[in-house]
Design an enzyme around this catalytic site. Structure first.
Site, PDB file in Angstrom:
ATOM      1  N   HIS A   1     -11.737   1.328  -4.881  1.00  0.00           N
ATOM      2  CA  HIS A   1     -10.812   0.644  -5.789  1.00  0.00           C
ATOM      3  C   HIS A   1     -11.424  -0.661  -6.299  1.00  0.00           C
ATOM      4  O   HIS A   1     -12.184  -1.323  -5.589  1.00  0.00           O
ATOM      5  CB  HIS A   1      -9.515   0.273  -5.065  1.00  0.00           C
ATOM      6  CG  HIS A   1      -8.686   1.444  -4.636  1.00  0.00           C
ATOM      7  ND1 HIS A   1      -7.545   1.814  -5.295  1.00  0.00           N
ATOM      8  CD2 HIS A   1      -8.835   2.313  -3.608  1.00  0.00           C
ATOM      9  CE1 HIS A   1      -7.008   2.863  -4.680  1.00  0.00           C
ATOM     10  NE2 HIS A   1      -7.766   3.187  -3.657  1.00  0.00           N
TER      11      HIS A   1
ATOM     12  N   ASP B   1      -1.720  -1.142  -4.268  1.00  0.00           N
ATOM     13  CA  ASP B   1      -2.177   0.218  -4.568  1.00  0.00           C
ATOM     14  C   ASP B   1      -0.943   1.096  -4.590  1.00  0.00           C
ATOM     15  O   ASP B   1      -0.415   1.460  -3.544  1.00  0.00           O
ATOM     16  CB  ASP B   1      -3.166   0.663  -3.492  1.00  0.00           C
ATOM     17  CG  ASP B   1      -3.606   2.112  -3.675  1.00  0.00           C
ATOM     18  OD1 ASP B   1      -3.135   2.762  -4.635  1.00  0.00           O
ATOM     19  OD2 ASP B   1      -4.405   2.580  -2.860  1.00  0.00           O
TER      20      ASP B   1
ATOM     21  N   TYR C   1       0.881  -1.174   0.000  1.00  0.00           N
ATOM     22  CA  TYR C   1       0.000   0.000   0.000  1.00  0.00           C
ATOM     23  C   TYR C   1       0.910   1.213   0.000  1.00  0.00           C
ATOM     24  O   TYR C   1       1.388   1.655   1.046  1.00  0.00           O
ATOM     25  CB  TYR C   1      -0.932  -0.016   1.212  1.00  0.00           C
ATOM     26  CG  TYR C   1      -1.787   1.233   1.340  1.00  0.00           C
ATOM     27  CD1 TYR C   1      -2.464   1.740   0.242  1.00  0.00           C
ATOM     28  CD2 TYR C   1      -1.908   1.900   2.547  1.00  0.00           C
ATOM     29  CE1 TYR C   1      -3.231   2.890   0.342  1.00  0.00           C
ATOM     30  CE2 TYR C   1      -2.692   3.046   2.673  1.00  0.00           C
ATOM     31  CZ  TYR C   1      -3.344   3.529   1.565  1.00  0.00           C
ATOM     32  OH  TYR C   1      -4.103   4.674   1.667  1.00  0.00           O
TER      33      TYR C   1
END
Length: 255
Positions: free
Chosen positions: A246, A145, A104
DNA sequence: ATGACTCACGATGTGAGA
């Protein structure tokens, strides 16, 4: 072998959707971001009952990552070795002979902010660590991400977003540096529809208008590149009630 | 237009996300 990444934006909220998604998409491994759960609250029982192993690494309120897999992950690493970080952002493990790194990446907030400087340092540390990982793991997948839109075609309005967070030259240079390690953007190994995004703002009816960014990525090492059979963004979960902002990204690799 | 939505924390609002 099928692998996927998904920023769930709170696993407490999205657990039912995760279980539904896994039932419909029985991937070999899945990395999650933004679980937003301390480790004592992680839903190990529910994920185990679905037939999956899981490694998790979280904190209160923000961040938090997990590695879900059909077979157990070995040599699990949490966060970037040697990089002091109070934020739970990385989980890595070896699954069926493939080094799976889930990240992340920091958001960065704004190019003139302290958070941007943290993002730059984090990206450099990730790059330095992955250079080493690749020396011992020729089959490696980095996914998560990234909070970076690599090119203008990954942005619904590149003029408006020019120089803004996720689109700065500095962030894009770091993305290119990851490719420079020998990694390939699996999504771009194939012809893809124009205006393919992995994130849409909750505001402004952005999903309905297909105004988004492609900021969730799957990068594969050179030893895997030729074996990648497909890479797609699954927009279906974004159509759920109470969706994450997302969408999951999936890759299929013929091992 | 320093907006809009969603989440956590734990409050009747604030910060963060992207």
């Amino acid at each position: 072998m099928k692998l996927a990444t998904w920023n769930v934006n709170s696993l407490a909220v999205r657990l039912p959707q995760l279980l539904d998604w896994l039932a419909a998409n029985p991937v070999d491994a899945l990395v999650l971001q933004e679980t937003k759960l301390t480790d004592d609250k992680f839903p190990t029982m529910e994920i185990g009952a679905a037939g999956y192993q899981v490694q998790w690494f979280g904190q209160k309120t923000y961040n938090g990552v997990a590695l879900i897999s059909k077979t157990p992950a070995s040599a699990v690493v949490k966060n970037i070795p040697g990089f002091a970080d109070e934020q739970a952002r990385v989980i890595a493990g070896t699954v069926a002979g493939v080094r799976v790194v889930g990240g992340y990446f920091p958001n960065g907030q704004a190019p003139d902010s302290d958070k941007f400087q943290y993002k730059m340092g984090w990206l450099q540390a990730l790059q330095d660590w992955l250079r080493q990982e690749l020396q011992t793991h020729d089959k490696l997948v980095l996914m998560g991400d990234f909070n970076i839109a690599p090119e203008d075609r990954d942005v619904y309005d590149p003029v408006a977003w020019a120089g803004q967070i996720h689109c700065t030259p500095e962030e894009r240079a770091h993305f290119q540096a990851l490719l420079g390690l020998g990694l390939s953007d699996a999504f771009r190994l194939f012809e893809q529809p124009a205006k393919s995004w992995s994130w849409w703002d909750y505001r402004n009816l952005a999903f309905r208008k297909n105004q988004g960014l492609r900021i969730d990525h799957i990068l594969v090492s050179a030893a895997l590149k030729g074996a990648v059979k497909s890479c797609v963004i699954d927009k279906l979960p974004r159509k759920n009630e109470r969706p994450s902002d997302h969408a999951p990204v999936l890759v299929e690799i013929e091992l």
